[in-house]
Structure formats: structure tokens, C-alpha cells
Write a protein that holds these residues in place. Structure first.
Motif, PDB file in Angstrom:
ATOM      1  N   ILE A 115       0.839  -0.953  -0.048  1.00 64.74           N
ATOM      2  CA  ILE A 115       0.054   0.056  -0.066  1.00 64.74           C
ATOM      3  C   ILE A 115       0.891   1.276  -0.235  1.00 64.74           C
ATOM      4  O   ILE A 115       2.025   1.384   0.783  1.00 64.74           O
ATOM      5  N   ASP A 116       0.729   2.028  -0.897  1.00 64.60           N
ATOM      6  CA  ASP A 116       1.438   3.267  -0.866  1.00 64.60           C
ATOM      7  C   ASP A 116       0.903   4.564  -0.425  1.00 64.60           C
ATOM      8  O   ASP A 116      -0.536   4.884  -0.182  1.00 64.60           O
ATOM      9  N   ARG A 117       1.681   5.679   0.052  1.00 62.77           N
ATOM     10  CA  ARG A 117       1.285   7.031   0.181  1.00 62.77           C
ATOM     11  C   ARG A 117       1.127   7.871  -0.774  1.00 62.77           C
ATOM     12  O   ARG A 117       1.622   7.604  -1.834  1.00 62.77           O
ATOM     13  N   ILE A 118      -0.141   8.667  -0.833  1.00 64.48           N
ATOM     14  CA  ILE A 118      -0.193   9.513  -1.876  1.00 64.48           C
ATOM     15  C   ILE A 118       0.823  10.547  -1.665  1.00 64.48           C
ATOM     16  O   ILE A 118       1.348  11.208  -0.866  1.00 64.48           O
ATOM     17  N   ILE A 119       1.321  10.855  -2.788  1.00 65.77           N
ATOM     18  CA  ILE A 119       2.440  11.802  -3.030  1.00 65.77           C
ATOM     19  C   ILE A 119       2.001  13.378  -2.847  1.00 65.77           C
ATOM     20  O   ILE A 119       0.963  13.560  -3.308  1.00 65.77           O
ATOM     21  N   ASP A 120       2.496  13.970  -2.106  1.00 67.63           N
ATOM     22  CA  ASP A 120       2.111  15.409  -1.730  1.00 67.63           C
ATOM     23  C   ASP A 120       2.550  16.348  -3.084  1.00 67.63           C
ATOM     24  O   ASP A 120       3.678  16.363  -3.299  1.00 67.63           O
ATOM     25  N   THR A 121       1.526  16.678  -3.628  1.00 67.74           N
ATOM     26  CA  THR A 121       1.682  17.587  -4.870  1.00 67.74           C
ATOM     27  C   THR A 121       1.392  18.978  -4.538  1.00 67.74           C
ATOM     28  O   THR A 121       1.261  20.041  -5.486  1.00 67.74           O
ATOM     29  N   VAL A 122       1.381  19.524  -3.291  1.00 67.04           N
ATOM     30  CA  VAL A 122       1.057  20.841  -3.275  1.00 67.04           C
ATOM     31  C   VAL A 122       2.286  21.658  -3.633  1.00 67.04           C
ATOM     32  O   VAL A 122       3.495  21.354  -2.999  1.00 67.04           O
ATOM     33  N   GLU A 123       2.272  22.749  -4.276  1.00 66.45           N
ATOM     34  CA  GLU A 123       3.478  23.695  -4.900  1.00 66.45           C
ATOM     35  C   GLU A 123       2.956  24.936  -4.608  1.00 66.45           C
ATOM     36  O   GLU A 123       1.962  25.358  -4.938  1.00 66.45           O
ATOM     37  N   GLU A 124       4.022  25.613  -4.293  1.00 68.15           N
ATOM     38  CA  GLU A 124       3.872  27.163  -4.218  1.00 68.15           C
ATOM     39  C   GLU A 124       3.955  27.558  -5.787  1.00 68.15           C
ATOM     40  O   GLU A 124       4.741  27.308  -6.534  1.00 68.15           O
ATOM     41  N   LYS A 125       2.826  28.570  -6.211  1.00 65.57           N
ATOM     42  CA  LYS A 125       2.796  29.163  -7.287  1.00 65.57           C
ATOM     43  C   LYS A 125       2.555  30.665  -7.294  1.00 65.57           C
ATOM     44  O   LYS A 125       2.310  31.326  -6.165  1.00 65.57           O
TER      45      LYS A 125
END
Length: 310
Positions: A115-125
Motif C-alpha cells: 500500500i502506498d502513500r499519496i504523493i504530496d503535490t502541493v506546490e507554491e505558485k
């Protein structure tokens, strides 16, 4: 715990036990098997959307399989296809990929060894324009709620009806007519052009995705801004604003040339109106400015109307 991307061994056992204990909602998303790893999910333009399954419809068999009892009929389109199964465990977003099978006891998905963790895709724009709601005037409470432009709406351009997708225009027209009738009674809508992006936002299907962390603060979407008002869109569960409340707002314009990076305009704004979608899931908040410096009024007027302030 769970510092690595993948969970195996005792961590996986704990997660499966958590699912077994019951009432854990999951989200199913079909995967594109022609791609690899984190690219396997269909794009939004493919018109294939995630399907949320309530926890009460999910059971775990003694063999460690998800069994769906009385799920939505739309799940049938996933039969014999691989799906990404997403859920939260202690506020951490997890997922695995497995095939939906149609068996005698219902639709079944096996839980794989990993089972995998969801990759954190939050990025500053960096945005040409953004806003910050930084305090509530009556209580003097600091808020610091960042607001960013809606990706589908061009700001500082007079809204036109054509920005609303054709398939949503009927329901948008019904909302608009209701809002106009309310505005006639309350006399608080100004020239009313902000109602077009409001109706656009409230009639679109917003996909709730499982993220790397549950209950991450939502950044409201900026739908409209001019020299009189700021309009934000958000989910209703994130909408804590009420009519006639007053807030401190900072309007932030990036300056690409010169030594100063931004032009910040500080105003106060009262909640003029809160609009709701028909199903109550989405809200739009119309802030009407109550204080503003004259030079800032001039700047915003000319920015919004492309005409000189006289």
C-alpha cells in the motif's frame, strides 16, 4: 510511522485492520494502463471521474478483500478494470491499485501486498494577482487565508455568459434568475456582472480528491475582483462567512519590473452576500469594500474597466 512511500509488513497489517474495523470511505479512480506509476490516472479531460464509496458500503472479507455492498450503479463501469483505491488512515492519504471483480458475493477488490502513500503535490505558485483575508474586524482575530485565482476564469475582464460551459447554461440561467430576483429585493448586487462567474462556479462539478493529508486548509478561488468587490468560491464546508461580517483584505498584485515585487492594497470588506449551489455543496462569498484609499480605488478601477478614473 509511514515516512516511506510504501507500506509493507506491520504497517500494512495495521491499515488493513483499520479498514476491517469498518466505515472507511474510499474513492475509486480508473487507471490508464498505458502509463506508469503516478501518471496512471486519467486526466480530467477524459471525462472519467473518481467515484466515492461510503464507508457503510465497504466491508473486508476474511481473505483481506474489499467487498462493496449496495454501491452506486456507476461502479459497474469499473468491472474487470484496474482502479486506484484511495482512503485516509490517521489523516494520511493512502492508495493501492487492484482490479474490480464481479463475484457471487458482490464486487470485490483484493488488497495487494504493498500500500502506498499519496504523493504530496502541493506546490507554491506565483500569481499575477492573489488575495489574503488577514483578520476579522469585529473580533480582531488574525486569519491569513490565502485566496488564489480560479484556473478557469480570467480576472479583470468583463465576464461574458460564454465562459459557462454549454451543458451547464440551463442550470446556470435558473440560478442567475433566482439571484437577480433576490438582488432586486435586497438592492445589493451593484451592476450584477459578478453573478456570471458565481453561476459558473456553482454549476460545475467539483471533484473531491483524496490528498496526501486529510483536512488540509482550502484556498478559496478568486472568481471576480474590481474596484467595488471581491468574490470567492469554495466548498460549503470551508465557508465560515456570514452576511454583514467585516474582514481585513489584502489584494496583492505582482510587479514584474522595478525594485518592488508587489503592490499591496489593504481594504476592509463586508460580506454582502453568500450564494449557494442547488445541492448546497458549493458557496460563493461576495465581499463589498467598505474602506479603500483613493489612489487604490483609481488603480483598481482602471485595472478592472480599462478606462481612466476621472
Amino acid at each position: 510511522m509511514m515516512e516511506q512511500k510504501s507500506l509493507t509488513g506491520i504497517e500494512r497489517t495495521l491499515v488493513v485492520q483499520y479498514l476491517t474495523d469498518g466505515n472507511v470511505p474510499v474513492t475509486l479512480t480508473p487507471v490508464d494502463e498505458s502509463l506508469n506509476n503516478d501518471e496512471i490516472i486519467h486526466s480530467l479531460t477524459s471525462q472519467i471521474f473518481p467515484l466515492a464509496i461510503k464507508g457503510e458500503n465497504v466491508q473486508i472479507s476474511h481473505k483481506g478483500e474489499l467487498i462493496f455492498e449496495n454501491p452506486p450503479q456507476s461502479i459497474n463501469r469499473f468491472i474487470n478494470k484496474n482502479v486506484k483505491v484511495e482512503f485516509y488512515f490517521n489523516r494520511v492519504g493512502l492508495y493501492f491499485i487492484s482490479k474490480v471483480r464481479d463475484e457471487d458475493n458482490g464486487l470485490v477488490i483484493s488488497i495487494p501486498a504493498v500500500i502506498d502513500r499519496i504523493i504530496d503535490t502541493v506546490e507554491e505558485k506565483n500569481y499575477d494577482f492573489s488575495a489574503l483575508i488577514y483578520f476579522e474586524c469585529k473580533s480582531k482575530k488574525e486569519l491569513n487565508i490565502k485566496c488564489v485565482p480560479d484556473s478557469d476564469i480570467e480576472l479583470f475582464v468583463r465576464p461574458a455568459w460564454k465562459i459557462i460551459p454549454l451543458e451547464n447554461q440551463k442550470s446556470a440561467k435558473e440560478l442567475l434568475e433566482a439571484f437577480v430576483e433576490e438582488a432586486k429585493i435586497e438592492k445589493n448586487a451593484g451592476n450584477g456582472i459578478q453573478l456570471i462567474p458565481v453561476c459558473k462556479y456553482l454549476t460545475e462539478e467539483k471533484i473531491e480528491r483524496v490528498e496526501a493529508m486529510e483536512n488540509r486548509p482550502e484556498e478559496p478561488s478568486i472568481l471576480f475582483v474590481d474596484h467595488e468587490r471581491l468574490v470567492l468560491g469554495m466548498t460549503s464546508k470551508a465557508c465560515t462567512y456570514f452576511k454583514n461580517e467585516e474582514y481585513g483584505i489584502k489584494l496583492i498584485f505582482s510587479i514584474k519590473k522595478g525594485p518592488i515585487l508587489t503592490r499591496d492594497i489593504f481594504v476592509t470588506g463586508i460580506v454582502n452576500k453568500v450564494f449557494r449551489s442547488r445541492d448546497g455543496k458549493l458557496s460563493c462569498v461576495d465581499f463589498r469594500y467598505t474602506t479603500m484609499q483613493e489612489e487604490d480605488l483609481r488603480f483598481l478601477y482602471e485595472k478592472a474597466t480599462s478606462t481612466l478614473f476621472i
